[in-house]
Design an enzyme around this catalytic site. Structure first.
Site, PDB file in Angstrom:
ATOM      1  N   GLU A  77       0.828  -1.201   0.000  1.00  0.00           N
ATOM      2  CA  GLU A  77       0.000   0.000   0.000  1.00  0.00           C
ATOM      3  C   GLU A  77       0.868   1.258   0.000  1.00  0.00           C
ATOM      4  O   GLU A  77       0.427   2.322  -0.428  1.00  0.00           O
ATOM      5  CB  GLU A  77      -0.919  -0.014   1.226  1.00  0.00           C
ATOM      6  CG  GLU A  77      -2.308   0.527   0.934  1.00  0.00           C
ATOM      7  CD  GLU A  77      -3.324   0.230   2.016  1.00  0.00           C
ATOM      8  OE1 GLU A  77      -4.480  -0.032   1.673  1.00  0.00           O
ATOM      9  OE2 GLU A  77      -2.976   0.264   3.218  1.00  0.00           O
ATOM     10  N   HIS A 129       5.923 -27.090  -1.141  1.00  0.00           N
ATOM     11  CA  HIS A 129       5.119 -28.124  -1.798  1.00  0.00           C
ATOM     12  C   HIS A 129       3.999 -27.512  -2.626  1.00  0.00           C
ATOM     13  O   HIS A 129       3.060 -28.202  -3.007  1.00  0.00           O
ATOM     14  CB  HIS A 129       4.573 -29.099  -0.739  1.00  0.00           C
ATOM     15  CG  HIS A 129       5.674 -29.805  -0.013  1.00  0.00           C
ATOM     16  ND1 HIS A 129       6.029 -31.110  -0.272  1.00  0.00           N
ATOM     17  CD2 HIS A 129       6.541 -29.359   0.936  1.00  0.00           C
ATOM     18  CE1 HIS A 129       7.055 -31.441   0.497  1.00  0.00           C
ATOM     19  NE2 HIS A 129       7.395 -30.394   1.245  1.00  0.00           N
ATOM     20  N   LYS A 137     -14.062   1.160  -3.864  1.00  0.00           N
ATOM     21  CA  LYS A 137     -15.108   1.643  -2.952  1.00  0.00           C
ATOM     22  C   LYS A 137     -16.173   2.402  -3.735  1.00  0.00           C
ATOM     23  O   LYS A 137     -17.369   2.207  -3.533  1.00  0.00           O
ATOM     24  CB  LYS A 137     -14.511   2.556  -1.875  1.00  0.00           C
ATOM     25  CG  LYS A 137     -13.605   1.831  -0.893  1.00  0.00           C
ATOM     26  CD  LYS A 137     -13.153   2.771   0.200  1.00  0.00           C
ATOM     27  CE  LYS A 137     -12.078   2.143   1.046  1.00  0.00           C
ATOM     28  NZ  LYS A 137     -11.408   3.095   1.927  1.00  0.00           N
TER      29      LYS A 137
HETATM   30  O1  PA5 Z   1      -3.024   1.675   5.933  1.00  0.00           O
HETATM   31  C1  PA5 Z   1      -4.112   2.183   5.780  1.00  0.00           C
HETATM   32  O2  PA5 Z   1      -4.311   3.406   5.915  1.00  0.00           O
HETATM   33  C2  PA5 Z   1      -5.332   1.350   5.437  1.00  0.00           C
HETATM   34  O3  PA5 Z   1      -5.009   0.037   5.162  1.00  0.00           O
HETATM   35  C3  PA5 Z   1      -6.336   1.382   6.592  1.00  0.00           C
HETATM   36  O4  PA5 Z   1      -5.727   0.893   7.755  1.00  0.00           O
HETATM   37  C4  PA5 Z   1      -7.583   0.566   6.295  1.00  0.00           C
HETATM   38  O5  PA5 Z   1      -8.134   0.935   5.047  1.00  0.00           O
HETATM   39  C5  PA5 Z   1      -8.621   0.739   7.372  1.00  0.00           C
HETATM   40  O6  PA5 Z   1      -8.973   2.094   7.502  1.00  0.00           O
HETATM   41  P1  PA5 Z   1      -9.744   2.650   8.755  1.00  0.00           P
HETATM   42  O7  PA5 Z   1      -8.901   2.446   9.979  1.00  0.00           O
HETATM   43  O8  PA5 Z   1      -9.966   4.084   8.455  1.00  0.00           O
HETATM   44  O9  PA5 Z   1     -11.040   1.879   8.863  1.00  0.00           O
END
Ligand code: PA5
Length: 423
Positions: A277, A298, A413
């Site tokens: 990410e 495996h 989303k």
């Molecule tokens: O690293 C990040 O910002 C994302 O992976 C969030 O942790 C994830 O989308 C969850 O978001 P939130 O804590 O706002 O629900």
């Protein structure tokens, strides 16, 4: 605490990066780079809020005293870190009275329905975690859990069984928690989800599991001191960051995180989120993938050995396993396994690792970076969490990408909301 061996990765051009690394180091320390309002994690092992930290410990003690099941309701950075830490430190079959379950990380109906079924006769406490407070997977599961608690305990008692971890001042979950009077913990503004395991997001679930969070914070502090300097020749976090970039420049598209302990499977998931990410943007970045050996030898072993040369491996090795035992001799030896008698299971695991390294590197021509930690203790978790944060930021800044946003995640989303008729 963490060693990096580049012998099998051939990163001879590393010194060429020393100047650029020193420049980026300055940017990190002075908080002048892209996404600089999300650098709160950098000094966090010293600056963390001690009052909130004490509250985490207090709440954890209360939860352990009253609950059979503690439910962490969150997704991405709001659950991966705590789950990784708990499994790494306690293994897959921990000896504790409280069960820890994770939800809010999927829309899978069988998973959610089975979880609700499983907890119906248990004493339950829920920790809903969302920085934005609007994440659909989490909000949906939380509504179900809230109604479950209210039906089981009544509205008042239900309130005392919910802890909300969210933004300090704003957001849907913050307003919701204030209105309902839930106990709340906060996520600092300047720390994004995937960098948040050392905040209340990760620390409450970890403390509820009975893990020593002081040791975790000490590990993080030691790592933050160790890697807070620009010298590439001695800074292991920066060396790892640079090796990743060298691999990409050599044409490798994927980094395969390899562990030899089952209890590190979730650590690999956390690592994948952190790197995936953070750097998968602007059509740049390595694909972070993971395997657990020897299990996956495996399944994926064949591809790594003989398939397309698109990946390098990063071994994450543990010197001293949490537990070990000696393999016994057998008078009949019908299974022909007596050749292993007297050796420990870990000795066998380490020989499997060495044999695989030789196979993949020497025969298969797959580069291998090797990271080695001493053990799987709480201290080590804290240390490697901070190590990977620093390495990740450096590695992504070397690509000239903002490590701290995730604009691409919004696309699914938007489509989902349109299909579901959200206005
Ligand atoms: O690293 C990040 O910002 C994302 O992976 C969030 O942790 C994830 O989308 C969850 O978001 P939130 O804590 O706002 O629900």
């Amino acid at each position: 605490m963490i060693k990096l061996d580049t012998t099998y990765a051939h990163c001879e051009t590393m010194p060429d990066y020393a100047g650029k690394v020193a420049e980026i180091h300055e940017m990190l320390v002075k908080k002048t780079g892209k996404g600089n309002d999300f650098l709160g994690w950098y000094d966090w092992p010293t600056t963390y809020d001690k009052t909130e930290y004490d509250l985490v410990k207090k709440l954890a003690g209360e939860i352990r005293a009253k609950a059979d099941v503690f439910i962490v309701c969150g997704i991405g950075g709001s659950y991966l870190g705590s789950r990784a830490a708990i499994e790494m430190v306690q293994g897959m079959f921990p000896n504790r009275d409280i069960e820890i379950l994770f939800v809010g990380n999927t829309f899978s109906a069988p998973y959610i329905v089975q979880l609700l079924e499983r907890i119906k006769d248990k004493s339950v406490v829920v920790n809903v975690i969302s920085k934005s407070g609007t994440t659909t997977e989490t909000a949906m599961a939380f509504r179900l859990l809230k109604q479950f608690l209210e039906n089981k305990y009544g509205k008042d008692e239900a309130k005392s069984r919910i802890i909300a971890t969210t933004d300090k001042a704003r957001g849907t979950l913050k307003d919701f928690a204030t209105k309902e009077g839930y106990a709340t913990l906060s996520i600092p503004d300047d720390i994004g989800g995937r960098f948040s395991v050392l905040t209340s997001v990760g620390l409450l679930p970890i403390a509820v599991a009975g893990i020593d969070i002081d040791a975790i914070m000490q590990g993080a502090l030691d790592a933050s001191k160790t890697f807070n300097h620009p010298d590439l020749a001695t800074n292991t976090a920066y060396q790892y960051a640079v090796c990743r970039r060298i691999m990409e420049e050599k044409g490798y598209a994927a980094e395969m995180f390899v562990s030899y302990e089952t209890q590190l499977t979730m650590l690999a998931e956390w690592w994948k989120q952190l790197f995936g990410e953070s750097e998968g943007k602007e059509e740049k970045g390595l694909l972070p993938a993971s395997v657990n050996f020897s299990t996956d030898l495996h399944s994926m072993g064949q591809f790594i050995q003989d398939g397309g040369k698109c990946l390098f491996e990063t071994l994450f090795l543990v010197e001293k396993p949490m537990l070990d035992m000696v393999f016994p001799s057998d008078a009949d030896d019908l299974d022909h396994m007596n050749y292993l008698a007297g050796k420990s299971l870990d000795e066998v695991n380490k020989k499997a690792c060495l044999g695989t390294l030789q196979a993949h590197h020497d025969t298969g021509n797959v580069p291998n970076l090797i990271l080695t930690v001493t053990d799987t203790s709480a201290y080590t978790f804290g240390y490697i969490a901070q190590f990977f944060f620093i390495a990740c930021a450096m590695s992504v800044y070397l690509l000239d990408v903002n490590p701290f946003n995730q604009p691409g995640v919004e696309v699914y989303k938007k489509n989902m909301f349109r299909l579901l008729g959200k206005i």
